[in-house]
Design a protein around this motif. Structure first.
Motif, mmCIF file in Angstrom:
data_model
loop_
_atom_site.group_PDB
_atom_site.id
_atom_site.type_symbol
_atom_site.label_atom_id
_atom_site.label_comp_id
_atom_site.label_asym_id
_atom_site.label_seq_id
_atom_site.Cartn_x
_atom_site.Cartn_y
_atom_site.Cartn_z
ATOM 1 N N ARG A 63 0.860 -1.183 0.000
ATOM 2 C CA ARG A 63 0.000 0.000 0.000
ATOM 3 C C ARG A 63 0.900 1.238 0.000
ATOM 4 O O ARG A 63 1.985 1.235 0.566
ATOM 5 C CB ARG A 63 -0.914 0.007 1.220
ATOM 6 N N ARG A 64 0.408 2.297 -0.613
ATOM 7 C CA ARG A 64 1.204 3.521 -0.708
ATOM 8 C C ARG A 64 0.694 4.546 0.322
ATOM 9 O O ARG A 64 0.271 5.643 -0.013
ATOM 10 C CB ARG A 64 1.149 4.059 -2.141
ATOM 11 N N VAL A 65 0.755 4.117 1.578
ATOM 12 C CA VAL A 65 0.288 4.930 2.702
ATOM 13 C C VAL A 65 1.506 5.438 3.456
ATOM 14 O O VAL A 65 2.343 4.648 3.910
ATOM 15 C CB VAL A 65 -0.620 4.109 3.639
ATOM 16 N N ASN B 32 8.633 6.821 3.916
ATOM 17 C CA ASN B 32 8.500 5.661 4.796
ATOM 18 C C ASN B 32 7.049 5.202 4.800
ATOM 19 O O ASN B 32 6.265 5.553 5.668
ATOM 20 C CB ASN B 32 8.964 5.995 6.211
ATOM 21 N N ALA B 33 6.691 4.396 3.785
ATOM 22 C CA ALA B 33 5.330 3.879 3.683
ATOM 23 C C ALA B 33 5.096 2.808 4.743
ATOM 24 O O ALA B 33 6.024 2.105 5.172
ATOM 25 C CB ALA B 33 5.086 3.305 2.294
ATOM 26 N N THR B 34 3.843 2.681 5.152
ATOM 27 C CA THR B 34 3.482 1.688 6.150
ATOM 28 C C THR B 34 3.724 0.275 5.624
ATOM 29 O O THR B 34 3.270 -0.074 4.534
ATOM 30 C CB THR B 34 1.992 1.837 6.519
ATOM 31 N N LYS C 17 -6.888 9.202 -4.329
ATOM 32 C CA LYS C 17 -6.864 8.930 -2.895
ATOM 33 C C LYS C 17 -6.807 7.441 -2.567
ATOM 34 O O LYS C 17 -6.625 7.074 -1.405
ATOM 35 C CB LYS C 17 -8.088 9.573 -2.231
ATOM 36 N N ASP C 18 -6.974 6.594 -3.567
ATOM 37 C CA ASP C 18 -6.896 5.147 -3.356
ATOM 38 C C ASP C 18 -5.428 4.738 -3.422
ATOM 39 O O ASP C 18 -4.830 4.677 -4.496
ATOM 40 C CB ASP C 18 -7.715 4.429 -4.429
ATOM 41 N N MET C 19 -4.876 4.438 -2.267
ATOM 42 C CA MET C 19 -3.450 4.146 -2.156
ATOM 43 C C MET C 19 -3.140 2.646 -2.186
ATOM 44 O O MET C 19 -2.018 2.233 -1.899
ATOM 45 C CB MET C 19 -2.891 4.789 -0.886
ATOM 46 N N THR C 20 -4.146 1.854 -2.550
ATOM 47 C CA THR C 20 -3.968 0.404 -2.684
ATOM 48 C C THR C 20 -3.971 -0.018 -4.142
ATOM 49 O O THR C 20 -3.093 -0.762 -4.590
ATOM 50 C CB THR C 20 -5.080 -0.351 -1.932
#
Length: 259
Positions: free
Chosen positions: A150-152, A159-161, A211-214
């Motif tokens: 995921r690009r969160v 530093n993505a989750t 906004k969809d980071m998946t």
């Protein structure tokens, strides 16, 4: 923020041989040669048509190589079977294994990890192993593909989750137990988005508002489909001749440059 819509990779995606315009992205062959590869993609929405990397892998295949994207939005390792998609995969394996070098990508985790889907981690782990063993029993090669990151980015834009860490380990374990190749997309995609940063990685987000980071927009499908293709070639070098290269895109990806 500008987006790299005119990069070489995107132009290639437009001009390359198109996959069929149906939900399975079916590219069954019109003619057959001696043991070219066939790819059957099993996974959730991060593999599926319209939002996943799957078509980005299938589009550059060089005929008579071909593939079918069986990815299913919302799927877990349990619901994929219940919906009949796994039966579709195994049916194609039975039909084509004698004439084609058959590969099945197996990529689940995004939905298996959600408590509301009632799939325990142990069940998820065993299902990955069962999938791979069944593929082998039918004469195919299972490719365990760890989940697309995921690009969160909670705070640090580099530093993505790491929200699919355990699912990545499950894919590696399934590969080890079954003697199958691991295609470590999770590690590669996480390292890549961390390197290029939040703003550049959000250029691949699904939806007009991004906004969809998946899930992936059409350009993101090309980029991460190429990443999967390159990882598969590393694991199975003989497949290189069946996948049209995109040297510009591969260079950008593996040198941590926004593609």
């Amino acid at each position: 923020m500008g987006f790299p819509w005119v990069r070489t990779a995107f132009l290639f995606a437009i001009t390359a041989t198109a996959t069929a315009a149906n939900t399975l992205a079916d590219r069954r062959p019109g003619h057959k040669h001696a043991k070219p590869p066939a790819f059957f993609l099993a996974g959730d929405s991060t593999t599926a048509v319209d939002g996943g990397w799957g078509n980005g892998l299938l589009t550059p295949l060089i005929e008579p190589a071909w593939g079918v994207n069986f990815g299913l939005s919302g799927a877990t390792t349990v619901s994929f079977v219940a919906a009949g998609r796994w039966a579709n995969v195994t049916q194609d394996l039975k039909e084509y294994a004698k004439e084609y070098d058959c590969y099945v990508t197996i990529s689940f985790g995004h939905n298996d990890q959600k408590p509301e889907n009632n799939v325990t981690f142990d069940v998820y782990q065993q299902n990955l192993i069962n999938f791979a063993n069944e593929v082998k029993s039918l004469g195919g090669t299972a490719l365990l593909v760890s989940s697309l990151t995921r690009r969160v980015f909670p705070s640090d834009p580099h530093n993505a989750t790491d929200s699919l860490h355990n699912e990545r380990l499950a894919a590696i374990q399934a590969a080890n137990v079954t003697g199958s190749p691991i295609i470590d997309l999770n590690a590669a995609s996480l390292a890549y988005v961390d390197a290029i940063g939040r703003d550049a990685s959000w250029a691949y987000n699904w939806g007009d508002d991004r906004k969809d980071m998946t899930h992936l927009n059409p350009y993101g499908e090309v980029v991460f489909g190429r990443m999967v293709a390159d990882l598969i070639i590393r694991a199975k070098p003989d497949l290189k001749r069946w996948i049209t290269p995109n040297e510009t895109l591969s260079y950008d990806i593996w040198n941590n440059l926004p593609a």
